[in-house]
Design a protein around this motif. Sequence first.
Motif, PDB file in Angstrom:
ATOM      1  N   LEU A 251     -23.966  91.419  67.075  1.00 28.53           N
ATOM      2  CA  LEU A 251     -23.465  90.861  67.952  1.00 28.53           C
ATOM      3  C   LEU A 251     -24.156  89.247  67.657  1.00 28.53           C
ATOM      4  N   HIS A 252     -25.350  89.282  67.659  1.00 25.54           N
ATOM      5  CA  HIS A 252     -26.146  87.960  67.749  1.00 25.54           C
ATOM      6  C   HIS A 252     -25.996  87.267  66.214  1.00 25.54           C
ATOM      7  N   ILE A 253     -26.009  88.242  65.257  1.00 27.63           N
ATOM      8  CA  ILE A 253     -26.100  87.511  63.913  1.00 27.63           C
ATOM      9  C   ILE A 253     -24.765  86.995  63.577  1.00 27.63           C
ATOM     10  N   ALA A 254     -23.857  87.772  64.180  1.00 30.18           N
ATOM     11  CA  ALA A 254     -22.308  87.040  63.881  1.00 30.18           C
ATOM     12  C   ALA A 254     -22.166  85.919  64.623  1.00 30.18           C
ATOM     13  N   LEU A 255     -22.629  85.625  65.902  1.00 33.74           N
ATOM     14  CA  LEU A 255     -22.735  84.297  66.718  1.00 33.74           C
ATOM     15  C   LEU A 255     -23.406  83.463  65.885  1.00 33.74           C
ATOM     16  N   ALA A 256     -24.476  83.640  65.277  1.00 34.92           N
ATOM     17  CA  ALA A 256     -25.092  82.291  64.523  1.00 34.92           C
ATOM     18  C   ALA A 256     -24.319  82.108  63.234  1.00 34.92           C
ATOM     19  N   ALA A 257     -23.758  83.151  62.577  1.00 36.60           N
ATOM     20  CA  ALA A 257     -22.937  83.126  61.472  1.00 36.60           C
ATOM     21  C   ALA A 257     -21.630  82.266  61.846  1.00 36.60           C
ATOM     22  N   LEU A 286     -21.590  79.477  52.942  1.00 30.38           N
ATOM     23  CA  LEU A 286     -23.050  79.416  52.652  1.00 30.38           C
ATOM     24  C   LEU A 286     -23.681  78.877  54.062  1.00 30.38           C
ATOM     25  N   CYS A 287     -23.359  78.031  54.848  1.00 24.41           N
ATOM     26  CA  CYS A 287     -24.005  77.742  56.107  1.00 24.41           C
ATOM     27  C   CYS A 287     -23.830  78.887  57.124  1.00 24.41           C
ATOM     28  N   ALA A 288     -22.979  79.763  56.776  1.00 20.03           N
ATOM     29  CA  ALA A 288     -23.093  80.910  57.777  1.00 20.03           C
ATOM     30  C   ALA A 288     -24.149  81.852  57.574  1.00 20.03           C
ATOM     31  N   TRP A 289     -24.010  82.101  56.069  1.00 21.09           N
ATOM     32  CA  TRP A 289     -24.911  82.770  55.675  1.00 21.09           C
ATOM     33  C   TRP A 289     -26.305  82.320  55.880  1.00 21.09           C
ATOM     34  N   LEU A 290     -26.682  81.086  55.675  1.00 14.27           N
ATOM     35  CA  LEU A 290     -28.032  80.466  55.993  1.00 14.27           C
ATOM     36  C   LEU A 290     -28.427  80.624  57.279  1.00 14.27           C
ATOM     37  N   ALA A 291     -27.458  80.600  58.288  1.00 17.77           N
ATOM     38  CA  ALA A 291     -27.769  80.343  59.740  1.00 17.77           C
ATOM     39  C   ALA A 291     -27.910  81.817  60.094  1.00 17.77           C
ATOM     40  N   ALA A 292     -27.214  82.560  59.855  1.00 17.03           N
ATOM     41  CA  ALA A 292     -27.512  84.175  60.062  1.00 17.03           C
ATOM     42  C   ALA A 292     -28.824  84.756  59.469  1.00 17.03           C
ATOM     43  N   GLY A 293     -29.075  84.157  58.412  1.00 13.99           N
ATOM     44  CA  GLY A 293     -30.384  84.771  57.825  1.00 13.99           C
ATOM     45  C   GLY A 293     -31.659  84.153  58.662  1.00 13.99           C
ATOM     46  N   GLY A 294     -31.771  82.903  58.842  1.00 11.03           N
ATOM     47  CA  GLY A 294     -32.536  81.919  59.518  1.00 11.03           C
ATOM     48  C   GLY A 294     -32.845  82.761  61.063  1.00 11.03           C
ATOM     49  N   TYR A 295     -31.767  83.171  61.485  1.00 10.24           N
ATOM     50  CA  TYR A 295     -31.874  83.681  62.986  1.00 10.24           C
ATOM     51  C   TYR A 295     -32.367  85.167  62.748  1.00 10.24           C
ATOM     52  N   GLY A 300     -37.738  88.400  63.765  1.00  6.17           N
ATOM     53  CA  GLY A 300     -38.211  89.486  63.031  1.00  6.17           C
ATOM     54  C   GLY A 300     -37.821  90.198  61.917  1.00  6.17           C
ATOM     55  N   PHE A 301     -36.588  90.199  61.593  1.00  4.37           N
ATOM     56  CA  PHE A 301     -35.780  90.849  60.323  1.00  4.37           C
ATOM     57  C   PHE A 301     -36.044  92.327  60.434  1.00  4.37           C
ATOM     58  N   GLY A 302     -36.141  93.003  61.545  1.00  6.92           N
ATOM     59  CA  GLY A 302     -36.334  94.412  61.814  1.00  6.92           C
ATOM     60  C   GLY A 302     -35.017  94.895  61.294  1.00  6.92           C
ATOM     61  N   LEU A 303     -35.004  96.365  61.419  1.00  8.56           N
ATOM     62  CA  LEU A 303     -33.938  97.415  60.654  1.00  8.56           C
ATOM     63  C   LEU A 303     -32.542  96.876  61.174  1.00  8.56           C
ATOM     64  N   SER A 304     -32.520  96.633  62.560  1.00  9.07           N
ATOM     65  CA  SER A 304     -31.064  96.523  62.944  1.00  9.07           C
ATOM     66  C   SER A 304     -30.690  94.851  62.489  1.00  9.07           C
TER      67      SER A 304
END
Length: 400
Positions: A251-257, A286-295, A300-304
Amino acid sequence: MPYLLFAFALGSFSSTLWRALPAPLPLWAALAVAALVVVRWPGRGRWRALALLALGGVAGVLWAALWGAARLDAQLPAALDKTDWRVQGEVVGLPERDRRRLRFDLQVTEVVAPDGAAAPPLRRLRLSWYGAVPEVRPGERWQLRVRLRQPRGFANPGGFDYAGWLFAQGVSATGYVRAGPDNRQLAAASLGSVDAWRWRVAQRIDALPADAAARGLLRALTIGDGSAIDAALWERMRVTGVIHLAVVSGLHIALAAGLGMLVGLLLGRIAAAAGAGWPARHAGALCAWLAAGGYALLAGFGLSTARAWAALSVVLAIALLRRRGARSVGLLWALALIALLEPLAPLNAGFWLSFGAVAALLLSFGGRPPRAWWRELLRAQWVVTLGTAAGLLGFQGQVP
């Protein structure tokens, strides 16, 4: 391709049921035979489909076996349980401090046995430091004298499998820091340390003029650290079905994207108006991918978060390729990518809930013409509720 992706994921995830790792040599031989059969029967047909299933399944089993062997090789051997070592490494993650101890993870760079014996290839240690503890910050490099134990936990039926969780996290050993002159900081955190940035954000949040519950929720949403949320608040969120709002996931990764997509589309249209030759949707993706990756990195880039970012990468790739009819294949690509990153992902409840929800939505809405937006919204809520009911009953014993 769908047969191959599905079979690879199934073979990799079958590792959650193994009692021991299979021997790699027969798997290599089976993989070679399956590859020859695929080459022998080009085109389409029943035999080629069976060959692709065999090829993908054997490849998945072989990958999980190699992944598991690498993890087991990095663990502390039983013969060295409760032994002392001098280790050097970088503090990763966010240290947790209470009245008795400081607990943190150390990414190992060097291991030295006191008697000069050969050291195991340890990778990550989960350590506790008792007593008067100096300030230990993420990203710092330390040399410590530690007593290590094999990762272990209780084996109570229905209880939390702590040893399995440590294995999935890549923890080679647990232990504690022993007093001595060897304990010293070797280097401060570098400017490029993501965990150091996360720690600074956590310090800023803790200094805010808000109550403890609000600060704990803000830490969870911002940097993916839920340790500041007390047990009572977790229970209230569990019975009301909103835990997923406080745990950084899809949910949060999609909002950032989504935010990155809007910014990227705006910049792309401005660039197109100025004469640029690339479409605005490319800039948006590209901006969506970078924003989601940065978030995801900030969290913490855990499993979820890694699962969600991998699935988002597949979705953006499908959008850029304009493969509108490939939604189900996209789900299989995401499944195979997660099977590559984490063969033990099915042990996590979030895996079943997230993929169950997406699969239910695809089955309900795929290929159907849209109706009124409020009907689609209500239908989506019912579909997600029913699609995740089995997972919630299996992992939590109730449906909120």
